[in-house]
Design a protein around this motif. Sequence first.
Motif, mmCIF file in Angstrom:
data_model
loop_
_atom_site.group_PDB
_atom_site.id
_atom_site.type_symbol
_atom_site.label_atom_id
_atom_site.label_comp_id
_atom_site.label_asym_id
_atom_site.label_seq_id
_atom_site.Cartn_x
_atom_site.Cartn_y
_atom_site.Cartn_z
ATOM 1 N N ASP A 1 54.014 31.382 5.567
ATOM 2 C CA ASP A 1 52.619 30.939 5.896
ATOM 3 C C ASP A 1 51.080 31.383 6.822
ATOM 4 O OD1 ASP A 1 53.995 28.151 5.195
ATOM 5 O OD2 ASP A 1 54.893 27.490 6.614
ATOM 6 N N ASP A 2 52.096 32.718 7.843
ATOM 7 C CA ASP A 2 51.399 33.349 8.445
ATOM 8 C C ASP A 2 51.346 34.850 8.064
ATOM 9 O OD1 ASP A 2 49.110 35.437 10.039
ATOM 10 O OD2 ASP A 2 50.798 34.413 11.754
ATOM 11 N N SER A 3 51.104 35.100 7.030
ATOM 12 C CA SER A 3 51.022 36.347 6.394
ATOM 13 C C SER A 3 50.942 37.451 7.129
ATOM 14 C CB SER A 3 50.116 36.999 4.788
ATOM 15 O OG SER A 3 49.091 37.498 5.412
ATOM 16 N N ALA A 4 49.785 36.977 7.836
ATOM 17 C CA ALA A 4 50.214 38.681 9.164
ATOM 18 C C ALA A 4 51.478 38.637 9.995
ATOM 19 C CB ALA A 4 48.834 38.382 9.834
ATOM 20 N N LYS A 5 52.378 37.412 10.146
ATOM 21 C CA LYS A 5 53.542 37.308 11.076
ATOM 22 C C LYS A 5 54.264 38.393 11.468
ATOM 23 C CE LYS A 5 57.632 35.384 11.388
ATOM 24 N NZ LYS A 5 59.063 34.166 10.718
ATOM 25 N N MET A 6 54.024 39.956 10.397
ATOM 26 C CA MET A 6 54.845 40.142 11.235
ATOM 27 C C MET A 6 54.291 41.381 12.533
ATOM 28 S SD MET A 6 58.077 41.865 8.775
ATOM 29 C CE MET A 6 58.768 42.480 9.054
ATOM 30 N N THR A 7 52.977 41.459 11.597
ATOM 31 C CA THR A 7 51.596 43.020 12.111
ATOM 32 C C THR A 7 51.318 42.108 13.679
ATOM 33 O OG1 THR A 7 50.430 43.364 9.538
ATOM 34 C CG2 THR A 7 49.212 43.970 11.931
ATOM 35 N N ARG A 8 51.188 40.680 13.894
ATOM 36 C CA ARG A 8 50.911 40.045 14.898
ATOM 37 C C ARG A 8 52.097 40.259 16.026
ATOM 38 N NH1 ARG A 8 47.267 36.703 14.229
ATOM 39 N NH2 ARG A 8 47.747 35.914 12.318
ATOM 40 N N LYS A 9 53.255 40.150 15.771
ATOM 41 C CA LYS A 9 54.080 40.697 16.276
ATOM 42 C C LYS A 9 54.461 42.203 16.858
ATOM 43 C CE LYS A 9 59.958 39.824 16.345
ATOM 44 N NZ LYS A 9 60.567 39.704 15.826
ATOM 45 N N ALA A 10 54.653 42.622 16.033
ATOM 46 C CA ALA A 10 53.810 44.656 16.557
ATOM 47 C C ALA A 10 53.510 44.501 17.288
ATOM 48 C CB ALA A 10 54.279 44.877 14.654
ATOM 49 N N ALA A 11 51.294 44.046 17.316
ATOM 50 C CA ALA A 11 50.534 44.141 17.424
ATOM 51 C C ALA A 11 51.241 43.575 19.178
ATOM 52 C CB ALA A 11 50.059 43.753 17.333
ATOM 53 N N GLN A 12 52.433 42.866 19.572
ATOM 54 C CA GLN A 12 52.147 42.165 21.542
ATOM 55 C C GLN A 12 53.129 43.363 21.527
ATOM 56 O OE1 GLN A 12 51.519 37.861 21.342
ATOM 57 N NE2 GLN A 12 51.678 38.889 18.941
ATOM 58 N N LEU A 13 53.983 44.005 20.668
ATOM 59 C CA LEU A 13 55.574 44.759 21.364
ATOM 60 C C LEU A 13 54.783 45.492 23.145
ATOM 61 C CD1 LEU A 13 57.065 46.311 18.455
ATOM 62 C CD2 LEU A 13 57.901 44.582 19.931
ATOM 63 N N SER A 14 55.185 46.318 24.164
ATOM 64 C CA SER A 14 54.967 46.735 25.175
ATOM 65 C C SER A 14 56.844 47.057 25.735
ATOM 66 C CB SER A 14 54.599 45.682 26.042
ATOM 67 O OG SER A 14 55.524 44.415 26.551
ATOM 68 N N GLY A 15 55.964 48.525 26.684
ATOM 69 C CA GLY A 15 57.104 48.645 27.335
ATOM 70 C C GLY A 15 58.083 49.555 26.415
ATOM 71 N N MET A 16 59.552 49.798 26.482
ATOM 72 C CA MET A 16 59.767 50.419 25.986
ATOM 73 C C MET A 16 60.096 50.084 24.312
ATOM 74 S SD MET A 16 60.877 53.562 26.951
ATOM 75 C CE MET A 16 61.093 54.607 28.958
ATOM 76 N N GLN A 17 59.915 48.921 23.362
ATOM 77 C CA GLN A 17 60.071 48.199 22.581
ATOM 78 C C GLN A 17 57.997 48.877 21.824
ATOM 79 O OE1 GLN A 17 61.375 44.398 22.242
ATOM 80 N NE2 GLN A 17 63.263 45.132 21.757
ATOM 81 N N ALA A 18 57.588 49.230 22.694
ATOM 82 C CA ALA A 18 56.716 49.214 21.666
ATOM 83 C C ALA A 18 55.927 51.002 21.543
ATOM 84 C CB ALA A 18 55.178 49.073 22.977
ATOM 85 N N PRO A 19 55.444 51.557 20.590
ATOM 86 C CA PRO A 19 55.746 53.012 20.237
ATOM 87 C C PRO A 19 54.392 54.017 20.885
ATOM 88 C CG PRO A 19 55.082 51.287 17.811
ATOM 89 C CD PRO A 19 55.059 50.561 19.129
ATOM 90 N N ASP A 20 54.793 54.720 20.402
ATOM 91 C CA ASP A 20 53.389 56.080 20.566
ATOM 92 C C ASP A 20 52.113 55.560 19.691
ATOM 93 O OD1 ASP A 20 54.480 56.461 23.107
ATOM 94 O OD2 ASP A 20 55.236 58.315 22.343
ATOM 95 N N VAL A 21 52.620 55.577 18.316
ATOM 96 C CA VAL A 21 51.803 55.036 17.107
ATOM 97 C C VAL A 21 52.122 54.389 16.343
ATOM 98 C CG1 VAL A 21 50.872 56.042 15.433
ATOM 99 C CG2 VAL A 21 51.432 57.763 17.204
ATOM 100 N N TRP A 22 51.413 53.825 16.138
ATOM 101 C CA TRP A 22 51.530 51.898 15.223
ATOM 102 C C TRP A 22 50.829 51.699 14.219
ATOM 103 C CZ3 TRP A 22 48.612 46.718 15.822
ATOM 104 C CH2 TRP A 22 49.494 45.652 14.424
ATOM 105 N N VAL A 23 51.491 51.400 13.241
ATOM 106 C CA VAL A 23 50.951 52.167 11.813
ATOM 107 C C VAL A 23 51.211 51.103 11.061
ATOM 108 C CG1 VAL A 23 51.003 53.417 9.359
ATOM 109 C CG2 VAL A 23 51.218 54.361 11.765
ATOM 110 N N PRO A 24 49.978 50.000 11.447
ATOM 111 C CA PRO A 24 50.185 48.305 10.531
ATOM 112 C C PRO A 24 49.671 48.545 8.891
ATOM 113 C CG PRO A 24 48.226 47.804 11.826
ATOM 114 C CD PRO A 24 48.804 49.613 12.006
#
Length: 436
Positions: free
Chosen positions: A27-50
């Motif tokens: 329903d929301d094709s951006a679901k995984m991108t939106r989820k990745a954009a809200q990562l923080s701390g050790m779960q957030a990467p140094d470089v995020w690649v949509p």
Amino acid sequence: MKTTDRHYEREFVRTFFTSPAAVKGEDDSAKMTRKAAQLSGMQAPDVWVPDNEDATAPSMRDEGVQNIIDVVSEYGADFPGEIHPRIVWHRESPETRYKGFQQMKEIADPENGAVENLDGFVVPEVGDIDDWKKADEFITIIENEHGLEEGSLSMSVIVESGESELAMGDLREEMGKPSNNLQRLFLLVDGEVDYTKDMRAMTPTGELPPWPELRHNTSRGASAAGLIAVDGPYDNIRDVEGYRERMEDNRAKGMIGIWSLTPGQVEVANEAPLPPQEGSWLLEVDDREVELETEDGREVYEGDTVTLEEEDGEYVLEIEGDAQVLSEDELREELLDMTSYVPSMDDIVNSMEEFEAAKEAGKGAIAMTQSATLVIDGVEVDIEKDRMWDEATYQAAMTPIALFQDVYEHRPDQHDELEELYSEDVVERAVEVGSV
């Protein structure tokens, strides 16, 4: 742009995390991108690649561009790492290269609100050095058309062919020429899947070859050109130990970063290159190193490949069925050859501080001693290792500290986790060491 005028500040990248720009059937094709954009701390990467290339179906890529714009506009300012969308490109297809140009142009349009949160673009499937220059020229055109500072958008490439592997050898000569802006290069990323296809390589099981040569060449190419090397994806996402072993092998080649496919892999890869919280002694057994268990200040071997008995002041040391009768001094020498020590963060900082103090006092080299009581089959043996520290040793020890300092500077969202891991005192000292 001069070679030293690159706009990025990071000297180390641990994690390169891709997420699909658009997912079909949601329903929301951006679901995984939106989820990745809200990562923080050790779960957030140094470089995020949509990822608007392999991770996104061709029929969804126009929607993927819009999703990148929407999500990066909304969440990009608070994302703790860097953001580098991956667009389409191919060294043998002018049509695909033009599509990549159009994607970058749309994403970077200031009127769309995303570019202020972007750090650059990832260009896949590059070929020889002329192909790298085409991508660079497209980005230069986009910067000029949109009124952006020239060189403000970095370019990372994925090495997925023999052509691009050879092109890394041309970078030192090509970067800095007035006819290009290749100084915008940031990451050299291995893509072993497409590289295997390009090389027409086969294995009996159909699994990817390990390609240690490619990883070495990418690390060497990055070092020679002042860039950062990143290994490709490790697709067995449940094999955490295999992932750790791959990263350990990479670090011995100077390749700190690795592709991450899940937030779980990101967390593992963010922590793995950092110095350990506790030091540990290793015993070489059967061509592998076994970590000894620390019990009451002693280092205990709990396996059965090595046995030790004391008889009338002599010792019988048996390794894989091969027995030796040794005196106490001979046993100590044998065990010294079989053992090594992995220093903790506190150990490294202590040694560096001690050397800095010695250097201030006018000494060029000092001896550092490591000691332990080994226990094998209940028999205790005291060992000591002396290591001379000079300026070269100090600079080598600085590499893991420089990595930590880079992480601490650029990832304030990880400060609490780092202090919990090491203690506030150790973190404070690690940030300061190396400044004299």
